[in-house]
Design an enzyme around this catalytic site. Structure first.
Site, PDB file in Angstrom:
ATOM      1  N   ASN A   9      -2.202  21.326  -5.350  1.00  0.00           N
ATOM      2  CA  ASN A   9      -1.217  20.356  -4.849  1.00  0.00           C
ATOM      3  C   ASN A   9      -0.545  20.986  -3.632  1.00  0.00           C
ATOM      4  OD1 ASN A   9       0.796  18.545  -4.358  1.00  0.00           O
ATOM      5  ND2 ASN A   9       1.915  18.877  -6.280  1.00  0.00           N
ATOM      6  N   LYS A  11       1.458  19.649  -1.655  1.00  0.00           N
ATOM      7  CA  LYS A  11       2.801  19.100  -1.411  1.00  0.00           C
ATOM      8  C   LYS A  11       2.949  18.791   0.085  1.00  0.00           C
ATOM      9  CE  LYS A  11       4.329  21.477  -5.522  1.00  0.00           C
ATOM     10  NZ  LYS A  11       5.417  22.084  -6.299  1.00  0.00           N
ATOM     11  N   HIS A  97       4.597  13.293 -10.402  1.00  0.00           N
ATOM     12  CA  HIS A  97       4.997  14.694 -10.228  1.00  0.00           C
ATOM     13  C   HIS A  97       6.522  14.795 -10.355  1.00  0.00           C
ATOM     14  CE1 HIS A  97       5.748  18.600  -8.468  1.00  0.00           C
ATOM     15  NE2 HIS A  97       4.483  18.876  -8.744  1.00  0.00           N
ATOM     16  N   GLU A 169       3.788  20.290 -16.582  1.00  0.00           N
ATOM     17  CA  GLU A 169       4.439  21.192 -15.628  1.00  0.00           C
ATOM     18  C   GLU A 169       5.914  21.339 -15.983  1.00  0.00           C
ATOM     19  OE1 GLU A 169       2.191  21.256 -11.620  1.00  0.00           O
ATOM     20  OE2 GLU A 169       3.476  19.503 -11.581  1.00  0.00           O
ATOM     21  N   GLY A 175       7.524  26.607  -8.714  1.00  0.00           N
ATOM     22  CA  GLY A 175       8.017  27.273  -7.516  1.00  0.00           C
ATOM     23  C   GLY A 175       9.025  28.377  -7.791  1.00  0.00           C
ATOM     24  N   GLY A 236       0.613  24.753  -7.024  1.00  0.00           N
ATOM     25  CA  GLY A 236       1.308  24.515  -5.763  1.00  0.00           C
ATOM     26  C   GLY A 236       1.117  25.683  -4.810  1.00  0.00           C
TER      27      GLY A 236
END
Ligand code: 13P
Length: 253
Positions: A9, A11, A97, A169, A175, A236
Site C-alpha cells: 500500500n 498510500k 483502510h 491492521e 506506521g 505500507g
C-alpha cells in the site's frame, strides 16, 4: 492451500517516476510466485495503468486501487468508481483502510456499499479492519473487529464472501514501528476466522485469506507470516523500498 498475499500500500507516496523505478526494482528480482501466492500493488489512481502494464507479463502480480467511491456514478467531483476501475482492468481494491475511516469519515455502512460495487464490477475487495489503541487497551478488540465484519461484509451470500480478502491492521501498529506480537496476531486472526465460520461455516472461513498489516518489515515478515492464520501482509512503509518488499514477497508461505 489458502492464498498467501504480499500486498503493498503505497498510500500517498512517490512521484510517478519514483513509482516506476520502484516497480522496476521489485520486478528485477524476478521472484516467481507459486499458484497460491500473489503480489498486489495498491498504488495511487494516476499510477494504476503504469503498474498494471508493468505486471502484465508476471504471473500472480496485480495492480490494485487504494479506494473507490461508495456510489455507482454521478455528481461526485474528484471521485473514482468501481466501474471505472473495472474499465481499466483493475481487479483488486482496498476498502475501508483505517486512514480513510479516520480522515474521510468512512462508516461500516458505506464500506458495505463499496464492497457490493466492487463485487458487481469483478473487483476483489481487500477489506481492512482493526482496532485503535484505546480499544486494545480496554481488551475489547474482538468485539470491535467482529462488528466491522458484520456491518460491512455479513450481508453477502456465501458465494460472494468467498472472494473477499481481509486485512487485519491494528491502528496502533500502523506506521509506528510497533507490530502486534505473533501471539496477538495469531489470536485475533484465528478469532476473525471463527467469526466468519460462525456465519458461513468452516469451509468458507478456511478459504478466506486474512492478511496482517502494521509495521511489517523485511526482518519480521517471515515470523508474522508464519502464524497459522496469517496469510501474508498489507505493507505500507516497507513497500516503498524495493529490496525490503522483495524480502517480504519472499517471506510468503
Ligand atoms: P505500515 O506498514 O507503514 O505500518 O502501514 C501499514 C498499512 O497501513 C498498510 O495498509
Amino acid at each position: 492451500m489458502r492464498k498467501q498475499i504480499a500486498a503493498a500500500n503505497w498510500k500517498m507516496n512517490c512521484t510517478f517516476q519514483e513509482g516506476e523505478k520502484l516497480m522496476d526494482g521489485i520486478l528485477k528480482a524476478e521472484i516467481k510466485l507459486a499458484d497460491h501466492q500473489l503480489a498486489i500493488f495498491a498504488v495511487p489512481y494516476p499510477y494504476l495503468l503504469m503498474t498494471r502494464s508493468e505486471v502484465e507479463e508476471e504471473k500472480n502480480y496485480y495492480a490494485a486501487a487504494q479506494n473507490c467511491h461508495h456510489k455507482k456514478s454521478g455528481a461526485y467531483t474528484g471521485e473514482v468508481s468501481a466501474q471505472m476501475l473495472h474499465s481499466l482492468n483493475i481487479s483488486y481494491c482496498l476498502v475501508g483502510h483505517s486512514e480513510r475511516r479516520e480522515y474521510n469519515a468512512e462508516t461500516n455502512e458505506m464500506l458495505a456499499e463499496k464492497i457490493d460495487l466492487c463485487l458487481e464490477n469483478f473487483i476483489t475487495p481487500i477489506f481492512c479492519c482493526g482496532e485503535p489503541l484505546n480499544i486494545r487497551e480496554a481488551g475489547t478488540q474482538n468485539e470491535y473487529v467482529a462488528k466491522q465484519l458484520e456491518e460491512s461484509l455479513f450481508h453477502l451470500p456465501a458465494d460472494k464472501i468467498k472472494s473477499i480478502i481481509i486485512a487485519y491492521e491494528p491502528i496502533w501498529a500502523i506506521g509506528t514501528g510497533k507490530t502486534a506480537s505473533t501471539e496477538q496476531a495469531q489470536e485475533i486472526h484465528h478469532y476473525l476466522r471463527s467469526v466468519i465460520a460462525g456465519k458461513y461455516g468452516n469451509d468458507i472461513a478456511n478459504e478466506i485469506p486474512i492478511l496482517y498489516g502494521g509495521s511489517v518489515k523485511a526482518n519480521n515478515a517471515k515470523e508474522i507470516f508464519g502464524c497459522a492464520d496469517v496469510d501474508g501482509g498489507l505493507v505500507g512503509g516497507a513497500s516503498l523500498v524495493a529490496n525490503d518488499f522483495i524480502e517480504i514477497i519472499k517471506a510468503l508461505k
